[in-house]
Write a protein that holds these residues in place. Structure first.
Motif, short mmCIF file in Angstrom:
data_model
loop_
_atom_site.label_atom_id
_atom_site.label_comp_id
_atom_site.label_asym_id
_atom_site.label_seq_id
_atom_site.Cartn_x
_atom_site.Cartn_y
_atom_site.Cartn_z
N ALA A 166 0.83 -1.21 0.00
CA ALA A 166 0.00 0.00 0.00
C ALA A 166 0.86 1.25 0.00
CB ALA A 166 -0.94 -0.01 1.20
N ILE A 167 1.98 1.21 0.72
CA ILE A 167 2.85 2.39 0.81
C ILE A 167 3.52 2.66 -0.53
CG2 ILE A 167 4.88 3.37 1.96
CD1 ILE A 167 4.01 1.69 4.44
N TYR A 218 0.09 7.51 2.60
CA TYR A 218 -1.03 6.83 3.26
C TYR A 218 -0.67 6.59 4.73
CZ TYR A 218 -4.81 3.39 3.85
OH TYR A 218 -5.92 2.70 4.28
N ALA A 219 -1.09 7.52 5.57
CA ALA A 219 -0.69 7.53 6.98
C ALA A 219 -1.06 6.24 7.71
CB ALA A 219 -1.30 8.73 7.69
N ASP A 220 -2.24 5.68 7.44
CA ASP A 220 -2.64 4.45 8.13
C ASP A 220 -1.72 3.28 7.80
OD1 ASP A 220 -4.74 5.71 9.40
OD2 ASP A 220 -6.24 5.08 7.93
N ALA A 221 -1.32 3.17 6.54
CA ALA A 221 -0.41 2.08 6.14
C ALA A 221 0.96 2.26 6.79
CB ALA A 221 -0.29 2.02 4.62
N ILE A 222 1.40 3.49 6.89
CA ILE A 222 2.69 3.76 7.53
C ILE A 222 2.62 3.42 9.01
CG2 ILE A 222 4.34 5.59 8.09
CD1 ILE A 222 3.53 6.84 5.33
N GLN A 223 1.50 3.73 9.66
CA GLN A 223 1.32 3.36 11.07
C GLN A 223 1.34 1.84 11.22
OE1 GLN A 223 -1.43 5.16 13.88
NE2 GLN A 223 -1.90 6.68 12.30
#
Length: 107
Positions: free
Chosen positions: A2-3, A9-14
């Motif tokens: 996803a990244i 994409y902040a959620d994928a990085i988290q």
């Protein structure tokens, strides 16, 4: 993956940060949480009513604790408490949890 498709994409990085944290890669996790926080700040603002904003600080605090950076963890949790206070959120379970975390960290 996803990244690679959407690098902001902040959620994928988290999520990647959580995976790194579970592998005890606290430095990598901290970097991912910091990047996610930066993305959230520019895309939605530091809105404590958005659970993602508070969550990223709490996750980064946990990663910092894993690295032995207690003061960094305190700073992150204090940021969440301040954001809540500025928004008039001074009651409720989430606010109390943050206050309890601060109290424990400062011991």
């Amino acid at each position: 993956q996803a990244i690679s498709l959407k690098p902001d994409y902040a959620d994928a990085i988290q999520t990647r940060g959580l995976a790194k944290q579970s592998l005890k890669d606290f430095q990598g996790a901290t970097e991912d949480f910091k990047k996610s926080e930066g993305l959230l700040s520019t895309t939605i603002g530091k809105d404590p009513n958005n659970i993602n904003t508070a969550t990223v600080y709490v996750r980064r605090a946990n990663a910092r604790l894993g690295m032995g950076n207690k003061q960094g963890a305190i700073d992150d949790i204090q940021t969440v408490a301040t954001l809540f206070q500025k928004s008039g959120i001074t009651e409720g379970a989430m606010y109390q949890t943050i206050q309890n975390m601060l109290r424990i960290l400062k011991q």
